[in-house]
Design a protein around this motif. Structure first.
Motif, PDB file in Angstrom:
ATOM      1  N   HIS A 166       0.862  -1.179   0.000  1.00 11.85           N
ATOM      2  CA  HIS A 166       0.000   0.000   0.000  1.00 11.85           C
ATOM      3  C   HIS A 166       0.906   1.239   0.000  1.00 11.85           C
ATOM      4  N   PRO A 167       0.477   2.359  -0.580  1.00 11.39           N
ATOM      5  CA  PRO A 167       1.303   3.574  -0.577  1.00 11.39           C
ATOM      6  C   PRO A 167       1.779   3.991   0.821  1.00 11.39           C
ATOM      7  N   VAL A 168       0.969   3.769   1.843  1.00  7.10           N
ATOM      8  CA  VAL A 168       1.393   4.079   3.214  1.00  7.10           C
ATOM      9  C   VAL A 168       2.547   3.170   3.616  1.00  7.10           C
ATOM     10  N   GLN A 169       2.430   1.886   3.325  1.00  3.64           N
ATOM     11  CA  GLN A 169       3.505   0.955   3.670  1.00  3.64           C
ATOM     12  C   GLN A 169       4.782   1.304   2.910  1.00  3.64           C
ATOM     13  N   ARG A 170       4.642   1.618   1.639  1.00  5.41           N
ATOM     14  CA  ARG A 170       5.804   1.984   0.818  1.00  5.41           C
ATOM     15  C   ARG A 170       6.482   3.236   1.394  1.00  5.41           C
TER      16      ARG A 170
END
Length: 167
Positions: A86-90
């Motif tokens: 997910h963009p947050v995880q990235r």
């Protein structure tokens, strides 16, 4: 007393039987072997167990599993697609928004929930004008993420990561 429950965990329906006193966190970890959510304080004070329950962030150590029957439970493992974070995880990875990593799954789930809340226009305690669109400033991010503790103190990097994920 045991009750049958079906939880849709990270997109997969899982049937189990739980004692009516079993928390969602314990059902996930002990019965379903879903260990993305961590048991930190077991009192709802640290946020390590944060998951999304039907799209809303909750502390899994405070929710009884029987109340989640037929609900969608998303852990950090279910945030991204197959092999695609997910963009947050990235952003957390790119900004080194973790040290030991214990709180990271809860931080990621909480951040995704926070973004949805802000998008829906929900004000926080530091929102200047609740009638306006919520701008996720550093103060807003800190306030909205204040229920997720990091023992390592990676807060500056977590905030920087979330500022990037917002963009």
């Amino acid at each position: 007393m045991e009750r049958p429950v079906t939880l849709h965990v990270d997109g997969t329906a899982r049937k189990l039987s739980v004692d009516t006193r079993t928390t969602l966190l314990d059902a996930l970890r002990e019965q379903l072997a879903v260990t993305a959510s961590k048991k930190g304080c077991d009192h709802g004070q640290c946020g390590a167990c944060t998951v999304l329950l039907d799209g809303r962030r909750v502390l899994a150590c405070l929710v009884l599993a029987v109340t989640c029957d037929r609900s969608e439970v998303t852990t950090a493992d279910g945030l991204g697609g197959s092999g695609s974070p997910h963009p947050v995880q990235r952003a957390l990875l790119e900004h080194d928004g973790l040290q030991c990593g214990y709180c990271t799954p809860g931080q990621a789930c909480s951040a995704v929930g926070m973004l949805d809340e802000a998008k829906a226009g929900w004000p926080s305690a530091v929102t200047e004008d609740p009638r306006q669109n919520v701008e996720l400033t550093e103060d807003e991010i800190r306030e909205r993420m204040s229920g997720n503790l990091c023992r390592c103190g990676a807060y500056p990097n977590i905030v920087a990561a979330l500022r990037e994920a917002i963009r």
